[in-house]
Design an enzyme around this catalytic site. Structure first.
Site, PDB file in Angstrom:
ATOM      1  N   ARG A   1      13.288 -29.555 -30.126  1.00 42.24           N
ATOM      2  CA  ARG A   1      14.149 -28.623 -30.853  1.00 42.24           C
ATOM      3  C   ARG A   1      13.778 -27.167 -30.583  1.00 42.24           C
ATOM      4  O   ARG A   1      14.500 -26.262 -31.012  1.00 42.24           O
ATOM      5  CB  ARG A   1      14.084 -28.895 -32.364  1.00 42.24           C
ATOM      6  CG  ARG A   1      15.039 -29.976 -32.826  1.00 42.24           C
ATOM      7  CD  ARG A   1      15.123 -30.061 -34.335  1.00 42.24           C
ATOM      8  NE  ARG A   1      15.605 -28.829 -34.943  1.00 42.24           N
ATOM      9  CZ  ARG A   1      15.750 -28.670 -36.255  1.00 42.24           C
ATOM     10  NH1 ARG A   1      15.444 -29.647 -37.081  1.00 42.24           N
ATOM     11  NH2 ARG A   1      16.190 -27.527 -36.744  1.00 42.24           N
ATOM     12  N   LYS A   2      12.690 -26.920 -29.877  1.00 39.81           N
ATOM     13  CA  LYS A   2      12.294 -25.557 -29.556  1.00 39.81           C
ATOM     14  C   LYS A   2      12.970 -25.110 -28.260  1.00 39.81           C
ATOM     15  O   LYS A   2      13.187 -25.919 -27.358  1.00 39.81           O
ATOM     16  CB  LYS A   2      10.769 -25.458 -29.419  1.00 39.81           C
ATOM     17  CG  LYS A   2       9.999 -26.091 -30.584  1.00 39.81           C
ATOM     18  CD  LYS A   2      10.415 -25.514 -31.940  1.00 39.81           C
ATOM     19  CE  LYS A   2       9.575 -26.051 -33.089  1.00 39.81           C
ATOM     20  NZ  LYS A   2       9.894 -27.412 -33.504  1.00 39.81           N
ATOM     21  N   PHE A   3      13.271 -23.806 -28.144  1.00 40.09           N
ATOM     22  CA  PHE A   3      14.023 -23.378 -26.962  1.00 40.09           C
ATOM     23  C   PHE A   3      13.155 -23.337 -25.707  1.00 40.09           C
ATOM     24  O   PHE A   3      13.677 -23.350 -24.592  1.00 40.09           O
ATOM     25  CB  PHE A   3      14.745 -22.051 -27.209  1.00 40.09           C
ATOM     26  CG  PHE A   3      13.882 -20.818 -27.158  1.00 40.09           C
ATOM     27  CD1 PHE A   3      13.817 -20.048 -26.015  1.00 40.09           C
ATOM     28  CD2 PHE A   3      13.165 -20.414 -28.280  1.00 40.09           C
ATOM     29  CE1 PHE A   3      13.046 -18.904 -25.965  1.00 40.09           C
ATOM     30  CE2 PHE A   3      12.400 -19.262 -28.239  1.00 40.09           C
ATOM     31  CZ  PHE A   3      12.332 -18.502 -27.085  1.00 40.09           C
TER      32      PHE A   3
ATOM     33  N   GLN B   1      14.762 -19.340 -33.314  1.00 36.73           N
ATOM     34  CA  GLN B   1      14.620 -20.725 -32.887  1.00 36.73           C
ATOM     35  C   GLN B   1      15.663 -21.574 -33.612  1.00 36.73           C
ATOM     36  O   GLN B   1      16.274 -22.461 -33.029  1.00 36.73           O
ATOM     37  CB  GLN B   1      13.220 -21.242 -33.204  1.00 36.73           C
ATOM     38  CG  GLN B   1      13.056 -22.734 -33.028  1.00 36.73           C
ATOM     39  CD  GLN B   1      13.494 -23.201 -31.657  1.00 36.73           C
ATOM     40  OE1 GLN B   1      13.025 -22.694 -30.653  1.00 36.73           O
ATOM     41  NE2 GLN B   1      14.401 -24.153 -31.606  1.00 36.73           N
TER      42      GLN B   1
ATOM     43  N   HIS C   1       8.187 -28.947 -29.096  1.00 38.67           N
ATOM     44  CA  HIS C   1       9.054 -30.080 -29.447  1.00 38.67           C
ATOM     45  C   HIS C   1      10.458 -29.833 -28.881  1.00 38.67           C
ATOM     46  O   HIS C   1      10.852 -28.684 -28.658  1.00 38.67           O
ATOM     47  CB  HIS C   1       9.079 -30.188 -30.982  1.00 38.67           C
ATOM     48  CG  HIS C   1       9.916 -31.302 -31.508  1.00 38.67           C
ATOM     49  ND1 HIS C   1      11.277 -31.154 -31.747  1.00 38.67           N
ATOM     50  CD2 HIS C   1       9.606 -32.564 -31.863  1.00 38.67           C
ATOM     51  CE1 HIS C   1      11.757 -32.292 -32.223  1.00 38.67           C
ATOM     52  NE2 HIS C   1      10.784 -33.163 -32.297  1.00 38.67           N
TER      53      HIS C   1
END
Length: 368
Positions: free
Chosen positions: A182-184, A285, A180
């Site tokens: 928002r994940k790095f 994260q 997603h």
């Protein structure tokens, strides 16, 4: 709304654009060779033989449960403090989510409560390595041996974390990651399941391709079982593949940012940091803190142009998990505290020390 200091920024460099352009120029946009490369990259990084790409972490968890034979009449233990997708996947396959409290210090599943919840119908546990904090596999492996449980880890946020030097994704029977935004490491939307089990890997591959089995030639494809379309396209995989080439650099940057936040927050009695699992390496994260009067603080920080966010949800508070087909276990003091006090601070690869200092200065003023 646009924020001066956003919660996260996806890492999009020239290499990402180059690989995406190559896919666009090829005309082969659906799942194919680039997706295979992305799967191989994740498997190699973690050190497992199998990685299977999916449309999301949620569909990955659902498929993992299905290939493990979990369905109607079975119970699966999940933590209360998690995104609803964890328990929803259990409901989707017809099993019963058994919801237990979390440890108020680590925010991870309370392992004592987990063991107390085991019944004759319990087939699996889905612990969540929340925010990138790794699970305690000493405790989980003892429970696995004692009760014969499968461990299907929701590691949506935990790519890059490790326990006792072994990366998340290599411990559990199946581990499911999210990509997603928002994940790095992100593909926009997407997920990945890792496993050591070749039979499960093949079954997952088959299920996400409409139940299609292997064949010698294109005209000889056989549909072996019921399946659906959970494929990740070459286009999305190209973004993830380019980012995986930089994962060590990106992870090191997050370690430095986390350490700087710790220094800036040191000695502040009103802002506390959750504990990291012993013998674990947190991938950060998300950088979470406990603050008093969290909702007021969040509103004030956002008004200052700094994007902060809640941690996640306490499932037992929501109607979807107060219905038949869900088993609630006692009280949830750890989860309630987590829900009421957890705030996630901005963290992204290009964030400066000055930006972090401003975040902490504003936060300190808000909690006083």
């Amino acid at each position: 709304m646009s924020y001066r200091i956003p919660l996260i920024k996806p890492f999009i460099n020239d290499r990402v654009k180059e690989l995406v352009d190559e896919v666009l120029d090829s005309g082969f946009l659906t799942e194919g060779p680039v997706t295979r490369q992305f799967e191989e990259s994740v498997a190699s990084y973690i050190g497992v033989p199998h990685a299977i790409a999916f449309t999301s972490c949620t569909t990955g968890i659902e498929t993992a449960l299905r290939v493990a034979g979990i369905g109607a009449g079975d119970e699966v233990i999940v933590p209360d403090y998690t995104y609803p997708a964890t328990a929803n996947a259990v409901k989707i396959v017809g099993a019963v989510p058994v919801i237990v409290d979390v440890d108020p210090q680590t925010l991870l599943m309370d392992y004592d409560k987990m063991e107390e919840a085991v019944s004759a119908n319990t087939k699996a546990v889905i612990p969540v390595s929340l925010f990138g904090n790794p699970l305690d596999f000493d405790r989980l492996m003892m429970a696995k041996e004692r009760y014969g449980l499968l461990i299907i880890e929701d590691a949506a946020c935990a790519l890059g974390s490790s326990f006792k030097g072994r990366k998340t994704g290599g411990w559990s029977d199946m581990t499911v990651f999210s990509f997603h935004p928002r994940k790095f490491i992100t593909t926009g939307e997407g997920g990945m399941v890792t496993t050591q089990n070749a039979q499960w890997a093949e079954a997952m591959h088959q299920y996400k391709h409409f139940g299609m089995g292997k064949s010698v030639g294109r005209e000889e494809m056989l549909f072996q079982d019921t399946g659906t379309n959970y494929k990740m396209s070459n286009l999305l995989a190209a973004v993830g593949l380019a980012q995986m080439e930089k994962i060590d650099d990106l992870l090191n940057e997050r370690m430095l940012l986390a350490e700087n936040y710790r220094k800036l927050l040191h000695g502040n009695q009103k802002i506390r940091i959750p504990e990291t699992t012993g013998n674990g390496m947190h991938s950060y994260q998300s950088f979470a803190v406990f603050v008093p009067d969290r909702d007021r603080v969040m509103r004030q920080m956002r008004a200052e142009g700094i994007e902060v966010q809640i941690g996640t949800y306490a499932l037992h508070q929501h109607p979807a998990f107060q219905q038949r087909g869900v088993r609630l276990r006692g009280q949830y003091p750890g989860s309630i505290r987590a829900w009421e006090e957890t705030l996630v601070l901005p963290m992204f690869h290009s964030m400066t020390s000055a930006g972090q200092t401003e975040v902490v200065q504003k936060l300190t003023l808000c909690v006083e």
